[in-house]
Design an enzyme around this catalytic site. Structure first.
Site, short mmCIF file in Angstrom:
data_model
loop_
_atom_site.label_atom_id
_atom_site.label_comp_id
_atom_site.label_asym_id
_atom_site.label_seq_id
_atom_site.Cartn_x
_atom_site.Cartn_y
_atom_site.Cartn_z
N THR A 25 0.85 -1.20 0.00
CA THR A 25 0.00 0.00 0.00
C THR A 25 0.88 1.24 0.00
OG1 THR A 25 -1.78 -1.13 1.17
CG2 THR A 25 -1.72 1.25 1.40
N GLY A 82 6.04 -0.61 -0.01
CA GLY A 82 6.86 0.57 0.26
C GLY A 82 7.35 0.53 1.70
N ALA A 83 8.06 1.58 2.10
CA ALA A 83 8.50 1.72 3.50
C ALA A 83 8.70 3.20 3.78
CB ALA A 83 9.79 0.95 3.74
N ASP A 84 8.63 3.56 5.06
CA ASP A 84 8.82 4.96 5.44
C ASP A 84 10.26 5.26 5.84
OD1 ASP A 84 6.06 5.86 5.16
OD2 ASP A 84 5.69 4.37 6.71
N GLU A 103 -0.38 -4.98 6.34
CA GLU A 103 0.94 -5.13 5.68
C GLU A 103 1.82 -6.12 6.44
OE1 GLU A 103 1.47 -0.82 3.49
OE2 GLU A 103 2.06 -0.99 5.57
C1 5RP Z 1 1.50 2.24 4.28
C2 5RP Z 1 2.96 2.07 4.23
C3 5RP Z 1 3.67 2.55 3.04
O1 5RP Z 1 4.31 1.49 2.43
C4 5RP Z 1 4.67 3.58 3.45
O2 5RP Z 1 3.98 4.60 4.14
C5 5RP Z 1 5.39 4.20 2.24
O3 5RP Z 1 4.48 4.90 1.47
P1 5RP Z 1 4.90 5.76 0.23
O4 5RP Z 1 5.42 4.80 -0.79
O5 5RP Z 1 3.62 6.45 -0.20
O6 5RP Z 1 5.95 6.74 0.68
O7 5RP Z 1 3.59 1.56 5.14
O8 5RP Z 1 0.98 1.84 5.51
#
Ligand code: 5RP
Length: 225
Positions: A25, A82-84, A103
Protein backbone atom coordinates in the site's frame (compact mmCIF):
# COMPACT_ATOMS: atom_id res chain seq x y z
CA UNK A 1 10.02 8.61 -14.92
CA UNK A 2 9.98 9.32 -11.18
CA UNK A 3 11.82 7.13 -8.66
CA UNK A 4 8.60 5.59 -7.35
CA UNK A 5 7.62 4.43 -10.82
CA UNK A 6 11.21 3.25 -11.47
CA UNK A 7 11.27 0.97 -8.40
CA UNK A 8 7.67 -0.13 -8.88
CA UNK A 9 8.48 -1.32 -12.39
CA UNK A 10 11.71 -3.01 -11.29
CA UNK A 11 10.00 -4.88 -8.45
CA UNK A 12 7.29 -6.17 -10.80
CA UNK A 13 10.05 -7.98 -12.75
CA UNK A 14 10.54 -10.29 -9.73
CA UNK A 15 6.97 -11.58 -10.01
CA UNK A 16 6.87 -14.98 -11.70
CA UNK A 17 4.09 -17.06 -13.22
CA UNK A 18 2.05 -18.99 -10.65
CA UNK A 19 3.11 -16.89 -7.66
CA UNK A 20 0.90 -15.71 -4.82
CA UNK A 21 1.94 -12.07 -4.45
CA UNK A 22 1.36 -9.70 -1.52
CA UNK A 23 0.50 -6.27 -2.89
CA UNK A 24 1.56 -3.39 -0.65
CA UNK A 25 0.00 0.00 0.00
CA UNK A 26 1.11 3.58 -0.64
CA UNK A 27 2.22 5.88 -3.41
CA UNK A 28 5.24 3.72 -4.37
CA UNK A 29 3.38 0.41 -4.14
CA UNK A 30 0.79 2.03 -6.43
CA UNK A 31 3.27 1.92 -9.33
CA UNK A 32 4.18 -1.69 -8.58
CA UNK A 33 0.49 -2.65 -8.71
CA UNK A 34 0.20 -0.81 -12.04
CA UNK A 35 3.23 -2.66 -13.41
CA UNK A 36 2.02 -6.06 -12.18
CA UNK A 37 -1.42 -5.31 -13.68
CA UNK A 38 0.22 -4.49 -16.99
CA UNK A 39 2.08 -7.82 -17.00
CA UNK A 40 -1.14 -9.69 -16.18
CA UNK A 41 -2.99 -7.99 -19.01
CA UNK A 42 -0.27 -7.81 -21.65
CA UNK A 43 1.86 -10.91 -21.01
CA UNK A 44 -0.84 -13.17 -19.61
CA UNK A 45 1.12 -13.47 -16.33
CA UNK A 46 -0.88 -15.77 -14.07
CA UNK A 47 -0.70 -14.77 -10.39
CA UNK A 48 -2.90 -14.46 -7.34
CA UNK A 49 -2.71 -11.18 -5.42
CA UNK A 50 -3.27 -10.74 -1.69
CA UNK A 51 -3.87 -7.10 -0.84
CA UNK A 52 -2.82 -5.09 2.22
CA UNK A 53 -5.57 -2.44 2.27
CA UNK A 54 -8.97 -1.59 0.83
CA UNK A 55 -7.22 1.00 -1.39
CA UNK A 56 -4.92 -1.59 -2.95
CA UNK A 57 -7.78 -4.09 -3.28
CA UNK A 58 -9.80 -1.49 -5.26
CA UNK A 59 -6.80 -0.62 -7.44
CA UNK A 60 -5.74 -4.22 -8.15
CA UNK A 61 -9.36 -5.26 -8.74
CA UNK A 62 -9.84 -2.51 -11.33
CA UNK A 63 -6.70 -3.69 -13.16
CA UNK A 64 -8.09 -7.23 -13.31
CA UNK A 65 -5.43 -8.81 -11.06
CA UNK A 66 -6.97 -12.03 -9.65
CA UNK A 67 -7.21 -11.65 -5.86
CA UNK A 68 -7.72 -13.94 -2.90
CA UNK A 69 -8.45 -13.22 0.72
CA UNK A 70 -5.50 -13.84 3.06
CA UNK A 71 -7.64 -16.49 4.79
CA UNK A 72 -7.89 -18.50 1.58
CA UNK A 73 -4.21 -18.95 0.72
CA UNK A 74 -1.64 -21.29 2.24
CA UNK A 75 1.46 -19.18 1.67
CA UNK A 76 2.59 -16.03 -0.09
CA UNK A 77 5.64 -16.35 -2.36
CA UNK A 78 6.58 -12.68 -2.54
CA UNK A 79 5.30 -9.42 -1.06
CA UNK A 80 6.25 -6.06 -2.53
CA UNK A 81 5.61 -2.95 -0.45
CA UNK A 82 6.86 0.57 0.26
CA UNK A 83 8.50 1.72 3.50
CA UNK A 84 8.82 4.96 5.44
CA UNK A 85 12.34 4.41 6.79
CA UNK A 86 14.98 1.72 6.31
CA UNK A 87 17.99 1.68 8.62
CA UNK A 88 21.57 0.65 7.81
CA UNK A 89 20.80 -2.85 9.08
CA UNK A 90 17.60 -3.12 7.01
CA UNK A 91 15.07 -2.71 9.80
CA UNK A 92 12.06 -0.64 8.85
CA UNK A 93 9.25 1.69 9.86
CA UNK A 94 6.00 1.33 7.94
CA UNK A 95 2.48 2.60 8.39
CA UNK A 96 2.76 6.14 7.09
CA UNK A 97 -0.25 5.18 4.98
CA UNK A 98 -2.00 3.63 7.97
CA UNK A 99 -1.99 0.08 6.56
CA UNK A 100 0.77 -1.50 8.66
CA UNK A 101 -1.49 -4.05 10.40
CA UNK A 102 -2.51 -5.79 7.16
CA UNK A 103 0.94 -5.13 5.68
CA UNK A 104 2.63 -6.94 8.57
CA UNK A 105 0.17 -9.85 8.46
CA UNK A 106 0.83 -10.29 4.73
CA UNK A 107 4.61 -9.86 5.10
CA UNK A 108 4.72 -12.42 7.92
CA UNK A 109 3.18 -15.04 5.60
CA UNK A 110 5.65 -14.29 2.79
CA UNK A 111 8.73 -16.26 1.77
CA UNK A 112 10.28 -13.11 0.24
CA UNK A 113 9.63 -9.43 1.03
CA UNK A 114 10.79 -6.62 -1.25
CA UNK A 115 10.67 -2.98 -0.13
CA UNK A 116 10.67 -0.32 -2.81
CA UNK A 117 11.80 3.19 -1.87
CA UNK A 118 13.65 6.24 -3.05
CA UNK A 119 16.94 7.03 -1.33
CA UNK A 120 15.33 9.63 0.98
CA UNK A 121 13.93 6.66 2.98
CA UNK A 122 17.38 5.28 3.82
CA UNK A 123 18.53 6.34 7.29
CA UNK A 124 21.31 5.43 9.68
CA UNK A 125 18.97 4.83 12.65
CA UNK A 126 15.17 4.55 12.70
CA UNK A 127 12.97 7.11 14.44
CA UNK A 128 12.93 10.43 12.61
CA UNK A 129 9.76 9.20 10.92
CA UNK A 130 6.96 9.06 13.52
CA UNK A 131 6.30 5.46 14.53
CA UNK A 132 2.65 4.50 13.88
CA UNK A 133 0.84 2.51 16.55
CA UNK A 134 -2.65 1.21 15.75
CA UNK A 135 -4.85 1.16 18.86
CA UNK A 136 -8.41 0.05 19.52
CA UNK A 137 -10.82 2.89 20.27
CA UNK A 138 -11.74 1.56 23.70
CA UNK A 139 -9.35 2.98 26.27
CA UNK A 140 -7.15 4.63 23.65
CA UNK A 141 -6.66 7.71 25.84
CA UNK A 142 -5.12 5.47 28.51
CA UNK A 143 -2.60 4.15 25.98
CA UNK A 144 -1.97 7.73 24.81
CA UNK A 145 -1.31 8.87 28.40
CA UNK A 146 1.09 6.00 28.95
CA UNK A 147 3.07 7.10 25.87
CA UNK A 148 3.05 10.68 27.21
CA UNK A 149 4.32 9.50 30.59
CA UNK A 150 7.18 7.73 28.81
CA UNK A 151 8.01 10.95 26.90
CA UNK A 152 7.27 9.32 23.56
CA UNK A 153 5.59 12.45 22.15
CA UNK A 154 2.39 10.79 20.94
CA UNK A 155 -0.13 12.39 18.59
CA UNK A 156 -3.40 10.99 17.30
CA UNK A 157 -3.37 10.78 13.51
CA UNK A 158 -6.02 12.90 11.79
CA UNK A 159 -7.50 12.56 8.31
CA UNK A 160 -7.86 15.30 5.67
CA UNK A 161 -11.01 16.60 7.36
CA UNK A 162 -9.32 16.85 10.76
CA UNK A 163 -11.21 13.87 12.16
CA UNK A 164 -9.38 11.04 13.89
CA UNK A 165 -7.91 8.74 11.22
CA UNK A 166 -9.64 5.37 10.99
CA UNK A 167 -7.78 2.30 9.75
CA UNK A 168 -9.37 -0.35 7.53
CA UNK A 169 -10.12 -2.24 10.76
CA UNK A 170 -11.83 0.78 12.33
CA UNK A 171 -9.04 1.56 14.80
CA UNK A 172 -7.13 4.77 15.57
CA UNK A 173 -3.44 5.47 15.01
CA UNK A 174 -1.15 7.12 17.54
CA UNK A 175 2.12 8.36 16.00
CA UNK A 176 5.15 8.39 18.29
CA UNK A 177 7.61 11.20 17.57
CA UNK A 178 10.69 9.49 18.94
CA UNK A 179 13.39 11.10 16.79
CA UNK A 180 15.79 8.18 17.36
CA UNK A 181 15.12 4.54 18.19
CA UNK A 182 18.17 3.03 19.89
CA UNK A 183 16.83 -0.46 20.53
CA UNK A 184 14.11 -1.29 18.00
CA UNK A 185 13.69 -4.92 19.16
CA UNK A 186 13.18 -3.84 22.79
CA UNK A 187 10.70 -1.17 21.76
CA UNK A 188 8.83 -3.62 19.52
CA UNK A 189 8.56 -6.19 22.35
CA UNK A 190 7.27 -3.55 24.77
CA UNK A 191 4.67 -2.27 22.29
CA UNK A 192 3.64 -5.89 21.55
CA UNK A 193 3.01 -6.37 25.27
CA UNK A 194 0.55 -3.47 25.61
CA UNK A 195 -3.14 -4.28 25.81
CA UNK A 196 -5.11 -2.08 23.43
CA UNK A 197 -2.25 -1.84 20.94
CA UNK A 198 -3.22 -3.74 17.81
CA UNK A 199 0.03 -3.37 15.85
CA UNK A 200 2.98 -1.02 15.50
CA UNK A 201 4.99 0.00 12.47
CA UNK A 202 8.35 -1.53 13.39
CA UNK A 203 9.05 -4.19 10.74
CA UNK A 204 12.09 -6.03 12.08
CA UNK A 205 14.07 -8.84 10.42
CA UNK A 206 11.45 -8.89 7.71
CA UNK A 207 12.76 -7.63 4.37
CA UNK A 208 14.79 -9.86 2.02
CA UNK A 209 15.41 -7.39 -0.80
CA UNK A 210 15.39 -3.58 -1.03
CA UNK A 211 15.08 -1.72 -4.33
CA UNK A 212 16.20 1.90 -4.14
CA UNK A 213 15.44 4.51 -6.79
CA UNK A 214 18.50 6.60 -7.68
CA UNK A 215 19.62 8.99 -10.43
CA UNK A 216 21.52 6.04 -11.93
CA UNK A 217 18.52 3.73 -11.98
CA UNK A 218 17.14 1.15 -9.53
CA UNK A 219 19.65 -0.40 -7.10
CA UNK A 220 18.76 -3.88 -5.92
CA UNK A 221 20.17 -4.86 -2.50
CA UNK A 222 19.82 -8.43 -1.22
CA UNK A 223 19.41 -8.74 2.53
CA UNK A 224 20.86 -11.83 4.19
CA UNK A 225 18.53 -13.34 6.80
C1 5RP B 1 1.50 2.24 4.28
C2 5RP B 1 2.96 2.07 4.23
C3 5RP B 1 3.67 2.55 3.04
O1 5RP B 1 4.31 1.49 2.43
C4 5RP B 1 4.67 3.58 3.45
O2 5RP B 1 3.98 4.60 4.14
C5 5RP B 1 5.39 4.20 2.24
O3 5RP B 1 4.48 4.90 1.47
P1 5RP B 1 4.90 5.76 0.23
O4 5RP B 1 5.42 4.80 -0.79
O5 5RP B 1 3.62 6.45 -0.20
O6 5RP B 1 5.95 6.74 0.68
O7 5RP B 1 3.59 1.56 5.14
O8 5RP B 1 0.98 1.84 5.51
Amino acid sequence: MNFKEMVGNKAAEFVKDGMVVGLGTGSTAYYMVEAVGKRVNEEGLSITGVTTSNRTADHAGKLGIPLKDINDIEKIDLTIDGADEISDDYQGIKGGGGAHLFEKMVANQSAEVIWIVDDSKLVHKLGAFPLPVEVVKFGCQQVFRLFEKKHMKPSFRKDDKGDLYLTDSGNYIIDLHLEEIDKPHELASWLDSLTGVVEHGLFLDCVTKVIVGTENGPEVKDVKR
